[in-house]
Scaffold this motif. Structure first.
Motif, PDB file in Angstrom:
ATOM      1  N   ALA A 223       0.839  -1.195   0.000  1.00 33.48           N
ATOM      2  CA  ALA A 223       0.000   0.000   0.000  1.00 33.48           C
ATOM      3  C   ALA A 223       0.874   1.245   0.000  1.00 33.48           C
ATOM      4  O   ALA A 223       2.055   1.210   0.361  1.00 33.48           O
ATOM      5  CB  ALA A 223      -0.918  -0.007   1.216  1.00 33.48           C
ATOM      6  N   SER A 224       0.290   2.350  -0.388  1.00 35.85           N
ATOM      7  CA  SER A 224       1.007   3.623  -0.369  1.00 35.85           C
ATOM      8  C   SER A 224       1.313   4.010   1.078  1.00 35.85           C
ATOM      9  O   SER A 224       0.621   3.568   2.014  1.00 35.85           O
ATOM     10  CB  SER A 224       0.172   4.714  -1.030  1.00 35.85           C
ATOM     11  OG  SER A 224      -0.990   4.979  -0.263  1.00 35.85           O
ATOM     12  N   GLU A 226       0.666   6.654   2.611  1.00 34.54           N
ATOM     13  CA  GLU A 226      -0.512   7.295   3.203  1.00 34.54           C
ATOM     14  C   GLU A 226      -1.512   6.256   3.690  1.00 34.54           C
ATOM     15  O   GLU A 226      -2.052   6.354   4.804  1.00 34.54           O
ATOM     16  CB  GLU A 226      -1.181   8.226   2.187  1.00 34.54           C
ATOM     17  CG  GLU A 226      -0.338   9.419   1.776  1.00 34.54           C
ATOM     18  CD  GLU A 226       0.679   9.074   0.700  1.00 34.54           C
ATOM     19  OE1 GLU A 226       0.681   7.914   0.209  1.00 34.54           O
ATOM     20  OE2 GLU A 226       1.489   9.956   0.352  1.00 34.54           O
ATOM     21  N   ASN A 227      -1.759   5.226   2.861  1.00 30.09           N
ATOM     22  CA  ASN A 227      -2.696   4.178   3.257  1.00 30.09           C
ATOM     23  C   ASN A 227      -2.160   3.349   4.419  1.00 30.09           C
ATOM     24  O   ASN A 227      -2.932   2.916   5.289  1.00 30.09           O
ATOM     25  CB  ASN A 227      -3.002   3.268   2.065  1.00 30.09           C
ATOM     26  CG  ASN A 227      -4.045   3.855   1.132  1.00 30.09           C
ATOM     27  OD1 ASN A 227      -4.737   4.811   1.487  1.00 30.09           O
ATOM     28  ND2 ASN A 227      -4.162   3.315  -0.060  1.00 30.09           N
ATOM     29  N   THR A 230      -2.820   5.286   7.522  1.00 30.96           N
ATOM     30  CA  THR A 230      -4.254   5.281   7.825  1.00 30.96           C
ATOM     31  C   THR A 230      -4.694   3.943   8.398  1.00 30.96           C
ATOM     32  O   THR A 230      -5.470   3.882   9.365  1.00 30.96           O
ATOM     33  CB  THR A 230      -5.062   5.594   6.555  1.00 30.96           C
ATOM     34  OG1 THR A 230      -4.682   6.873   6.040  1.00 30.96           O
ATOM     35  CG2 THR A 230      -6.553   5.597   6.840  1.00 30.96           C
ATOM     36  N   ILE A 231      -4.198   2.848   7.825  1.00 28.59           N
ATOM     37  CA  ILE A 231      -4.563   1.514   8.310  1.00 28.59           C
ATOM     38  C   ILE A 231      -4.060   1.297   9.730  1.00 28.59           C
ATOM     39  O   ILE A 231      -4.786   0.793  10.603  1.00 28.59           O
ATOM     40  CB  ILE A 231      -4.011   0.435   7.358  1.00 28.59           C
ATOM     41  CG1 ILE A 231      -4.733   0.502   6.002  1.00 28.59           C
ATOM     42  CG2 ILE A 231      -4.185  -0.957   7.962  1.00 28.59           C
ATOM     43  CD1 ILE A 231      -4.102  -0.360   4.930  1.00 28.59           C
ATOM     44  N   SER A 234      -6.171   3.181  12.101  1.00 29.16           N
ATOM     45  CA  SER A 234      -7.518   2.617  12.229  1.00 29.16           C
ATOM     46  C   SER A 234      -7.530   1.333  13.044  1.00 29.16           C
ATOM     47  O   SER A 234      -8.541   1.004  13.683  1.00 29.16           O
ATOM     48  CB  SER A 234      -8.099   2.341  10.839  1.00 29.16           C
ATOM     49  OG  SER A 234      -8.177   3.529  10.074  1.00 29.16           O
ATOM     50  N   THR A 248       1.379  -5.269   3.804  1.00 27.41           N
ATOM     51  CA  THR A 248       0.275  -5.099   2.853  1.00 27.41           C
ATOM     52  C   THR A 248       0.726  -5.552   1.479  1.00 27.41           C
ATOM     53  O   THR A 248       1.921  -5.560   1.173  1.00 27.41           O
ATOM     54  CB  THR A 248      -0.176  -3.625   2.775  1.00 27.41           C
ATOM     55  OG1 THR A 248       0.922  -2.823   2.301  1.00 27.41           O
ATOM     56  CG2 THR A 248      -0.623  -3.120   4.127  1.00 27.41           C
ATOM     57  N   ARG A 250      -0.776  -5.557  -2.804  1.00 23.85           N
ATOM     58  CA  ARG A 250      -1.796  -5.304  -3.822  1.00 23.85           C
ATOM     59  C   ARG A 250      -2.192  -6.609  -4.496  1.00 23.85           C
ATOM     60  O   ARG A 250      -1.384  -7.282  -5.114  1.00 23.85           O
ATOM     61  CB  ARG A 250      -1.244  -4.354  -4.882  1.00 23.85           C
ATOM     62  CG  ARG A 250      -1.155  -2.908  -4.430  1.00 23.85           C
ATOM     63  CD  ARG A 250      -2.447  -2.180  -4.736  1.00 23.85           C
ATOM     64  NE  ARG A 250      -2.403  -0.810  -4.243  1.00 23.85           N
ATOM     65  CZ  ARG A 250      -3.379   0.054  -4.424  1.00 23.85           C
ATOM     66  NH1 ARG A 250      -4.471  -0.297  -5.064  1.00 23.85           N
ATOM     67  NH2 ARG A 250      -3.284   1.277  -3.950  1.00 23.85           N
ATOM     68  N   LEU A 256      -6.687  -4.691  -1.771  1.00 26.68           N
ATOM     69  CA  LEU A 256      -5.483  -4.683  -0.951  1.00 26.68           C
ATOM     70  C   LEU A 256      -5.598  -5.734   0.146  1.00 26.68           C
ATOM     71  O   LEU A 256      -6.635  -5.876   0.782  1.00 26.68           O
ATOM     72  CB  LEU A 256      -5.309  -3.296  -0.312  1.00 26.68           C
ATOM     73  CG  LEU A 256      -4.047  -3.054   0.506  1.00 26.68           C
ATOM     74  CD1 LEU A 256      -2.815  -3.052  -0.393  1.00 26.68           C
ATOM     75  CD2 LEU A 256      -4.153  -1.722   1.246  1.00 26.68           C
ATOM     76  N   VAL A 288     -10.045   2.749   4.493  1.00 31.91           N
ATOM     77  CA  VAL A 288      -9.377   2.400   3.224  1.00 31.91           C
ATOM     78  C   VAL A 288     -10.226   1.322   2.546  1.00 31.91           C
ATOM     79  O   VAL A 288     -10.007   0.126   2.765  1.00 31.91           O
ATOM     80  CB  VAL A 288      -7.936   1.893   3.468  1.00 31.91           C
ATOM     81  CG1 VAL A 288      -7.237   1.613   2.132  1.00 31.91           C
ATOM     82  CG2 VAL A 288      -7.145   2.905   4.275  1.00 31.91           C
ATOM     83  N   ALA A 291      -9.010  -2.086   1.119  1.00 31.04           N
ATOM     84  CA  ALA A 291      -8.489  -3.120   2.024  1.00 31.04           C
ATOM     85  C   ALA A 291      -9.585  -4.156   2.248  1.00 31.04           C
ATOM     86  O   ALA A 291     -10.306  -4.134   3.250  1.00 31.04           O
ATOM     87  CB  ALA A 291      -8.040  -2.497   3.344  1.00 31.04           C
TER      88      ALA A 291
END
Length: 321
Positions: A223-224, A226-227, A230-231, A234, A248, A250, A256, A288, A291
């Motif tokens: 994942a990027s 940023e993601n 965020t994950i 969360s 992570t 792809r 994801l 996200v 995901a």
């Protein structure tokens, strides 16, 4: 990136290239211009490429099977990689061969001299409309990213491929127009060969860029950043104290996989742990949406265990393949 936007750009490019290919072949038959032949083959290759992208997009939507439990999302990357190979071999190498052949013969354009210029000008207009469609659809998803970053970081391959193809096609038409115009002006056929060689080098360059970027997606990207942030944010909360480590992957442009070891509250019951995991999964999917496949392993956090996990992860990442 939505598949719909990519499909619209592909169809627009396919329609333009099919029509352009016919007129280029006609111009080659009438004039014998190597630039026109190289451009005709280029348009045929592009048409085949766009057909492959459409096929890859359709096949990637198949449901998961026991043999392929994570589905077929990466099939879009495979077809995009095939496109780069076709563009390199059928488009670029053929144009370079034709340029060498034309350089040896060096005959000019003696008949139907107005045809190649007319065809190329019309093709430039049509290709500009196709490129405009690709740019408009890309602008809807690229945000504030530069064009170079968009091509390099996009996870859905269709729009970057069409963008590079259309840009290459437009530049190739300009090169062909240069070669044909100089040949008509001077009567020297080697100008036609120069234009053809420029087309070949351009196509080889674009094909190499596509192959490099698509190879990275085929190998499997995470994942990027940023993601990832965020994950991780969360996952923490409601019975989960921290993320010990996470990976992570792809599975496709819009899917994801998330695998993480999480630290749960000490002395929590099995029911409380299960409830905490369900809540964490829900929060991640809300934050996200791509995901879609999440595996969480509960554990009790300790600094020594976390250091061991981090060291093992690093060694795995650095191990030679």
């Amino acid at each position: 990136m939505s598949a719909g936007g990519g499909t619209k750009a592909i169809v627009a490019a396919l329609a333009a290239n099919l029509g352009i290919a016919v007129t280029k072949f006609l111009a080659f038959v009438l004039t014998g211009s190597s630039s026109m032949l190289a451009e005709a083959i280029h348009s045929v290759a592009d048409s085949g490429n766009q057909g492959l992208l459409l096929l890859g997009g359709r096949r990637s939507t198949r449901k998961a099977t026991p043999q392929h439990p994570f589905g077929y999302g990466r099939e879009r990357y495979i077809y995009a990689f095939i496109v780069s190979i076709i563009l390199f071999s059928v488009g670029g190498l053929f144009a370079l061969y034709e340029a060498w052949h034309k350089w040896q013969e060096r005959h000019g354009i003696d008949e139907w001299q107005w045809v190649p210029v007319t065809v190329l000008v019309i093709a430039i207009v049509l290709e500009s409309f196709s490129l405009r469609t690709a740019v408009r659809e890309s602008n809807m998803v690229r945000g504030k990213a530069s064009w170079v970053r968009f091509v390099r970081r996009a996870k859905a391959p269709e729009l970057p491929v069409v963008l590079l193809e259309d840009t290459g096609a437009l530049l190739g038409l300009v090169f062909a127009l240069f070669g044909v115009s100089m040949t008509l002006a001077t009567g020297e056929g080697r100008w036609d060969a120069v234009g053809t060689a420029m087309i070949g080098l351009l196509l080889v360059t674009i094909a190499v860029i596509l192959a490099i970027e698509t190879k990275s997606l085929l190998l499997g990207e995470g994942a990027s950043p940023e993601n990832v942030r965020t994950i991780e944010k969360s996952l923490v909360g409601d019975g989960i104290d921290r993320v010990i480590h996470m990976k992570t992957l792809r599975l496709g442009p819009e899917e994801l996989l998330v695998a993480a070891k999480i630290a749960v509250t000490p002395n929590a019951t099995a029911e409380e742990v299960a409830r905490a995991i369900d809540g964490a999964e829900a929060r991640v999917r809300e934050a996200v949406p791509i995901a879609r496949v999440i595996y969480l392993e509960p554990d009790i956090y300790s600094a020594s265990a976390a250091a061991t996990d981090t060291s093992a992860t690093t060694e795995t990442a650095e191990a030679p393949h």
